[in-house]
Design a protein around this motif. Structure first.
Motif, mmCIF file in Angstrom:
data_model
loop_
_atom_site.group_PDB
_atom_site.id
_atom_site.type_symbol
_atom_site.label_atom_id
_atom_site.label_comp_id
_atom_site.label_asym_id
_atom_site.label_seq_id
_atom_site.Cartn_x
_atom_site.Cartn_y
_atom_site.Cartn_z
ATOM 1 N N VAL A 125 0.839 -1.203 0.000
ATOM 2 C CA VAL A 125 0.000 0.000 0.000
ATOM 3 C C VAL A 125 0.876 1.256 0.000
ATOM 4 C CG1 VAL A 125 -1.678 1.347 1.329
ATOM 5 C CG2 VAL A 125 -1.967 -1.128 1.094
ATOM 6 N N GLY A 126 1.906 1.265 0.855
ATOM 7 C CA GLY A 126 2.792 2.419 0.932
ATOM 8 C C GLY A 126 3.533 2.662 -0.378
ATOM 9 N N VAL A 127 4.022 1.590 -0.994
ATOM 10 C CA VAL A 127 4.732 1.708 -2.272
ATOM 11 C C VAL A 127 3.797 2.212 -3.362
ATOM 12 C CG1 VAL A 127 5.804 0.363 -4.126
ATOM 13 C CG2 VAL A 127 6.534 0.030 -1.755
ATOM 14 N N ALA A 128 2.575 1.680 -3.409
ATOM 15 C CA ALA A 128 1.615 2.109 -4.429
ATOM 16 C C ALA A 128 1.304 3.597 -4.299
ATOM 17 C CB ALA A 128 0.337 1.281 -4.322
ATOM 18 N N LEU A 129 1.076 4.055 -3.065
ATOM 19 C CA LEU A 129 0.817 5.480 -2.847
ATOM 20 C C LEU A 129 2.041 6.320 -3.231
ATOM 21 C CD1 LEU A 129 -1.144 5.544 0.526
ATOM 22 C CD2 LEU A 129 -1.916 6.501 -1.656
ATOM 23 N N GLY A 130 3.224 5.817 -2.901
ATOM 24 C CA GLY A 130 4.441 6.534 -3.244
ATOM 25 C C GLY A 130 4.619 6.674 -4.744
ATOM 26 N N PHE A 131 4.381 5.601 -5.477
ATOM 27 C CA PHE A 131 4.482 5.658 -6.929
ATOM 28 C C PHE A 131 3.483 6.655 -7.516
ATOM 29 C CE2 PHE A 131 6.712 1.421 -7.322
ATOM 30 C CZ PHE A 131 7.815 1.951 -7.975
ATOM 31 N N PHE A 132 2.258 6.620 -7.003
ATOM 32 C CA PHE A 132 1.243 7.535 -7.509
ATOM 33 C C PHE A 132 1.621 8.984 -7.190
ATOM 34 C CE2 PHE A 132 -3.181 9.369 -7.485
ATOM 35 C CZ PHE A 132 -3.352 9.253 -8.863
ATOM 36 N N GLY A 133 2.227 9.180 -6.017
ATOM 37 C CA GLY A 133 2.682 10.517 -5.656
ATOM 38 C C GLY A 133 3.775 11.009 -6.585
ATOM 39 N N VAL A 181 15.290 32.234 -2.250
ATOM 40 C CA VAL A 181 16.582 32.626 -2.817
ATOM 41 C C VAL A 181 16.538 32.740 -4.339
ATOM 42 C CG1 VAL A 181 19.027 31.999 -3.013
ATOM 43 C CG2 VAL A 181 17.795 31.596 -0.869
ATOM 44 N N ARG A 182 15.840 31.813 -4.993
ATOM 45 C CA ARG A 182 15.864 31.797 -6.463
ATOM 46 C C ARG A 182 14.509 32.116 -7.095
ATOM 47 N NH1 ARG A 182 20.717 29.767 -8.358
ATOM 48 N NH2 ARG A 182 19.808 29.514 -10.443
ATOM 49 N N GLY A 183 13.521 32.414 -6.270
ATOM 50 C CA GLY A 183 12.220 32.774 -6.810
ATOM 51 C C GLY A 183 11.511 31.649 -7.511
ATOM 52 N N GLU A 184 11.759 30.402 -7.104
ATOM 53 C CA GLU A 184 11.149 29.249 -7.764
ATOM 54 C C GLU A 184 9.693 29.080 -7.330
ATOM 55 O OE1 GLU A 184 15.214 26.505 -8.050
ATOM 56 O OE2 GLU A 184 13.603 25.968 -6.681
ATOM 57 N N THR A 185 8.886 28.614 -8.249
ATOM 58 C CA THR A 185 7.502 28.252 -7.948
ATOM 59 C C THR A 185 7.240 26.852 -8.482
ATOM 60 O OG1 THR A 185 6.708 29.258 -10.011
ATOM 61 C CG2 THR A 185 6.678 30.627 -8.021
ATOM 62 N N LEU A 186 6.433 26.089 -7.771
ATOM 63 C CA LEU A 186 6.092 24.733 -8.178
ATOM 64 C C LEU A 186 4.623 24.661 -8.553
ATOM 65 C CD1 LEU A 186 7.976 22.589 -5.498
ATOM 66 C CD2 LEU A 186 8.756 23.280 -7.764
ATOM 67 N N SER A 187 4.304 23.730 -9.432
ATOM 68 C CA SER A 187 2.917 23.540 -9.838
ATOM 69 C C SER A 187 2.130 22.872 -8.712
ATOM 70 C CB SER A 187 2.850 22.656 -11.087
ATOM 71 O OG SER A 187 3.230 21.328 -10.762
ATOM 72 N N PRO A 188 0.795 23.021 -8.697
ATOM 73 C CA PRO A 188 -0.016 22.320 -7.696
ATOM 74 C C PRO A 188 0.209 20.812 -7.720
ATOM 75 C CG PRO A 188 -1.323 23.992 -8.796
ATOM 76 C CD PRO A 188 -0.020 23.918 -9.536
ATOM 77 N N ASN A 189 0.497 20.269 -8.903
ATOM 78 C CA ASN A 189 0.756 18.823 -9.007
ATOM 79 C C ASN A 189 1.894 18.391 -8.097
ATOM 80 O OD1 ASN A 189 -1.226 18.387 -10.844
ATOM 81 N ND2 ASN A 189 0.116 18.107 -12.625
ATOM 82 N N ALA A 190 2.925 19.229 -7.998
ATOM 83 C CA ALA A 190 4.085 18.874 -7.181
ATOM 84 C C ALA A 190 3.687 18.735 -5.717
ATOM 85 C CB ALA A 190 5.180 19.916 -7.341
ATOM 86 N N PHE A 191 2.848 19.635 -5.228
ATOM 87 C CA PHE A 191 2.446 19.587 -3.818
ATOM 88 C C PHE A 191 1.492 18.422 -3.545
ATOM 89 C CE2 PHE A 191 3.655 24.047 -4.469
ATOM 90 C CZ PHE A 191 4.574 24.185 -3.439
ATOM 91 N N VAL A 192 0.579 18.159 -4.481
ATOM 92 C CA VAL A 192 -0.319 16.998 -4.328
ATOM 93 C C VAL A 192 0.495 15.709 -4.363
ATOM 94 C CG1 VAL A 192 -2.228 15.706 -5.351
ATOM 95 C CG2 VAL A 192 -2.295 18.207 -5.298
ATOM 96 N N GLY A 193 1.448 15.642 -5.283
ATOM 97 C CA GLY A 193 2.298 14.459 -5.367
ATOM 98 C C GLY A 193 3.096 14.240 -4.106
ATOM 99 N N PHE A 194 3.621 15.335 -3.531
ATOM 100 C CA PHE A 194 4.376 15.200 -2.292
ATOM 101 C C PHE A 194 3.483 14.707 -1.154
ATOM 102 C CE2 PHE A 194 5.998 17.161 1.703
ATOM 103 C CZ PHE A 194 7.113 16.339 1.833
ATOM 104 N N ALA A 195 2.250 15.188 -1.107
ATOM 105 C CA ALA A 195 1.323 14.738 -0.058
ATOM 106 C C ALA A 195 1.064 13.239 -0.173
ATOM 107 C CB ALA A 195 0.013 15.512 -0.156
ATOM 108 N N LEU A 196 0.857 12.746 -1.392
ATOM 109 C CA LEU A 196 0.641 11.308 -1.588
ATOM 110 C C LEU A 196 1.897 10.514 -1.240
ATOM 111 C CD1 LEU A 196 -1.330 11.459 -4.958
ATOM 112 C CD2 LEU A 196 -2.242 10.753 -2.740
ATOM 113 N N LEU A 197 3.045 11.031 -1.659
ATOM 114 C CA LEU A 197 4.311 10.368 -1.338
ATOM 115 C C LEU A 197 4.535 10.336 0.162
ATOM 116 C CD1 LEU A 197 6.994 9.125 -2.208
ATOM 117 C CD2 LEU A 197 7.863 11.433 -2.607
#
Length: 303
Positions: free
Chosen positions: A131-139, A268-284
């Protein structure tokens, strides 16, 4: 019955410090890459960290192994845990944000479970791990962006390079179990970095030209940070926290590194991430928490 180690105040403080150090390393590497090429940045990282750790070994008067098998182990560990992942991730950071690199790097534990199940007889995949691996992959897939799996531009290839680096980290864990399990951690880390440096210095020299020390002060400071503090120093701190908190609790550091790297990249570098990145991190993150086991045990108790 195995006693679960608890997190003392000191363990929490040192784990948060470790997360801050590793979180800052992504920014430091990206700053250095403004002036030096990826393989050269890796050669600096392994070379200076190697010298620092052998100094620690000498001060502690630890015995240096002489068996050829151990030095073969150092070379293999250096390739899997340093040369390949450091090189791939440094190249990847030329084209993707430092925060996204840190999110994808958090998948190391996911691939580590899979590698252990394949190569180690005592690390089989259980239902909880599945279950953990599957969620991680999806993240990971969500962070990359499902639509990007059909488009292979430099940005997407850079993300895949970082993922390949995490797979190499996972294989390094298996390699260490076979070759370096009985060594003091300081010696194992110093030997590993020696094996890595024997590869990175001539490789960088051949591919990118002579390695120069004539760099801007900002670049030199960035290299000093990720080589001495975030590599040599962090290895020593890692094993301190591991001894105090145990491997299960230490997995939490993975969840702390990414937010720190994201914040530093934005400031420092003014980077912005897409919403997908944050949703993916939450799943991971959810997948990593389930792999940790304690959340799974709590869910089973309330069922």
């Amino acid at each position: 019955m195995t006693v679960q180690k608890t997190m003392t105040g000191r363990a929490w403080a040192e784990m948060i410090l470790l997360a801050c150090i590793w979180g800052g390393s992504f920014l430091a590497i990206r700053i250095a890459l403004d002036e030096v090429s990826p393989l050269t940045s890796v050669a600096h990282r392994t070379g200076w960290a190697m010298l620092a750790l052998w100094g620690v070994v000498a001060l502690m008067r630890l015995p240096i192994p002489r068996a050829p098998r151990i030095w073969v182990g150092f070379l293999g560990m250096g390739l899997l845990n340093n040369v390949i992942p450091f090189g791939l991730m440094a190249w990847g950071q030329l084209y993707i944000e430092t925060g996204l690199t840190s999110i994808l790097n958090a998948s190391t534990a996911i691939f580590g479970v899979i590698a252990a199940a394949i190569f180690l007889a005592d690390e089989r995949i259980t239902r909880r791990k599945a279950v953990g691996v599957a969620l991680g992959f999806f993240g990971v897939a969500t962070a990359i962006g499902l639509e990007n799996f059909t488009n292979f531009d430099l940005h997407n290839l850079a993300q895949l390079a970082v993922i390949a680096g995490t797979v190499s980290y996972a294989l390094a864990g298996v390699w260490a179990r076979h070759f370096l399990g009985d060594l003091p951690p300081q010696v194992a880390a110093a030997g590993m970095l020696t094996g890595a440096t024997l590869v990175t210095v001539p490789l960088a020299w051949m591919v990118e030209g002579p390695i120069s020390l004539d760099m801007q002060p900002t670049t030199m400071a960035a290299i000093a940070y990720y080589a001495i503090i975030a590599s040599a120093g962090a290895y020593l701190l890692y094993y301190r926290v591991l001894a105090m908190a145990g491997s299960g609790n230490l997995m939490l550091v993975t969840l702390l590194v990414a937010p720190i790297a994201i914040t530093l990249g934005a400031i420092v570098r003014g980077e912005t991430l897409s919403p997908n990145a944050f949703v993916g991190f939450a799943l991971l993150a959810l997948g990593l928490i389930i792999l940790d086991g304690r959340a799974w045990a709590w869910i089973k108790r309330i069922r």
